[in-house]
Design an enzyme around this catalytic site. Structure first.
Site, PDB file in Angstrom:
ATOM      1  CE  LYS A 199      -3.617   2.425   2.482  1.00  0.00           C
ATOM      2  NZ  LYS A 199      -4.632   2.372   3.529  1.00  0.00           N
ATOM      3  CE  LYS A 243      -6.019   1.992  -0.564  1.00  0.00           C
ATOM      4  NZ  LYS A 243      -6.601   2.016   0.739  1.00  0.00           N
TER       5      LYS A 243
HETATM    6  C1  PBG Z   1      -7.003   3.814   5.342  1.00  0.00           C
HETATM    7  C2  PBG Z   1      -7.563   3.551   3.975  1.00  0.00           C
HETATM    8  C3  PBG Z   1      -7.441   4.430   2.887  1.00  0.00           C
HETATM    9  C4  PBG Z   1      -8.113   3.853   1.813  1.00  0.00           C
HETATM   10  C5  PBG Z   1      -8.631   2.635   2.257  1.00  0.00           C
HETATM   11  N1  PBG Z   1      -8.272   2.456   3.604  1.00  0.00           N
HETATM   12  C6  PBG Z   1      -6.840   5.767   2.799  1.00  0.00           C
HETATM   13  C7  PBG Z   1      -5.573   6.061   3.458  1.00  0.00           C
HETATM   14  O1  PBG Z   1      -4.687   5.219   3.610  1.00  0.00           O
HETATM   15  O2  PBG Z   1      -5.448   7.217   3.864  1.00  0.00           O
HETATM   16  C8  PBG Z   1      -8.218   4.491   0.459  1.00  0.00           C
HETATM   17  C9  PBG Z   1      -9.177   3.921  -0.503  1.00  0.00           C
HETATM   18  C10 PBG Z   1      -9.463   4.787  -1.671  1.00  0.00           C
HETATM   19  O3  PBG Z   1      -8.829   5.843  -1.900  1.00  0.00           O
HETATM   20  O4  PBG Z   1     -10.370   4.421  -2.425  1.00  0.00           O
HETATM   21  N2  PBG Z   1      -6.963   2.802   6.249  1.00  0.00           N
END
Ligand code: PBG
Length: 326
Positions: free
Chosen positions: A196, A249
């Site tokens: 991520k 991601k």
């Molecule tokens: C945070 C989380 C995020 C997303 C899913 N879970 C954002 C972040 O890490 O700040 C983003 C998903 C998206 O942008 O569609 N636990």
């Protein structure tokens, strides 16, 4: 012209092109993210994400009923909490009777056949807006794990099929596996947010959940977009810590990472086609600058072609409706 090889022969008719397609998309490939809010009879469209709503539980159940009708069977709900429910340690995340846990139970009760992937991270519950406990401006790793453990067990107890740690703390997959097993949830899976990245593509999601960090950024735990080898290290750790699926991601700018993980690990690879990727397509389509539907299909296909078996996407419902019509 004497040409031995004429690849165009295989492209000359639609039937042939269809038969020879190396990749195809199905509704069953998708997990649909959902945004849950407090209250009743509420459906608030997210500004930067046309057709995506923040829904109160009653409306969420209606939405899932529609999706199930269209053939979508897998969902990833995310909670949005008011500030008074947030604290330093995210205690609301495992409180019996909390909005999110009640919603998980209601979803499984009403739709026993769906597969539910629940979010494990502190940010929706944290007054600091970070994915871990914050002390003196530092996001603490080991102190965060027990909270994630309690959260995962509470979600499993409520009916989650897979818990999906999106926090990027080190060692959390192994920690969650032990916590789940110790509580008797040996069948609850772990979809690990393995690679991520610290990405600007999450902007619309943070608006939707009001979960932006209150200070700083997430670069001490989410990965540097410059790094590719490091994703293999994260994948190796998640694999050894017994993740059931590995996720990349965002998706679109990280197709190389999806491909690397797919080639190197014998687990299903998931990809999260995130909020900013959705917003860009919608915005350009609204301006008439691109054909939104065709671009959507091409993007989703590219994610699958790169090696993702499963795609989390805000496009899931639109895709499923298209398929239903076809
Ligand atoms: C945070 C989380 C995020 C997303 C899913 N879970 C954002 C972040 O890490 O700040 C983003 C998903 C998206 O942008 O569609 N636990």
């Amino acid at each position: 012209m004497m040409l031995l090889h004429r690849p165009r022969r295989n492209r000359q008719a639609e039937t042939l092109r269809q038969m020879l397609a190396e990749t195809s998309l199905q509704t069953a490939d998708f997990i649909y993210p959902l945004f849950l809010i407090e209250g009743q009879n509420k459906a608030i469209e997210i500004n930067s994400m046309p057709n995506i709503y923040r829904l109160s539980l009653d409306k969420l159940l209606e939405e899932v009923a529609q999706c199930v009708e269209l053939g979508i069977k897998a969902f990833a709900p995310f909670p949005s909490l008011s500030d008074d429910k947030k604290d330093k340690y995210g205690t609301e995340s495992y409180r019996k009777g909390s909005l999110y846990l009640e919603a998980i139970a209601a979803l499984k009760k009403n739709f026993p056949d769906i597969v539910l992937f629940t979010d494990v991270a502190l940010d929706p519950y944290s007054s600091d807006g970070h994915d871990g406990v914050v002390e003196n401006g530092i996001i603490l790793n080991d102190e965060t794990l027990p909270i994630l453990g309690k959260m995962a067990v509470a979600q499993a107890q409520a009916g989650a099929d897979f818990v999906a740690p999106s926090d990027m703390m080190d060692g959390r997959v192994g920690y969650l596996r032990q916590a789940l097993d110790a509580a008797g949830y040996t069948q609850t899976g772990i979809l690990a947010y393995t690679a991520k990245y610290a990405s600007a593509f999450y902007g619309p999601f943070r608006d939707a959940l009001d979960s932006a960090p209150r200070f700083g950024d997430k670069k001490t735990y989410q990965m540097n977009p410059a790094n590719r080898k490091e994703a293999l290290l994260e994948a190796q750790l998640d694999f050894e810590e017994s993740a059931d699926m590995l996720m990349v991601k965002p998706a679109l700018s990280y197709l190389d990472i999806i491909s690397d993980l797919n080639q190197n690990f014998n687990l299903p690879i998931a990809a999260y086609n995130v909020s900013g990727e959705y917003a860009m397509v919608k915005a350009a389509a609204q301006k008439g600058w691109i054909d939104g539907e065709k671009v959507m299909l091409e993007i989703l296909l590219s994610i699958k072609r790169a090696g993702a078996k499963v795609i989390l996407s805000y496009f899931a419902k639109e895709f499923a409706s298209l398929r239903k019509k076809a």
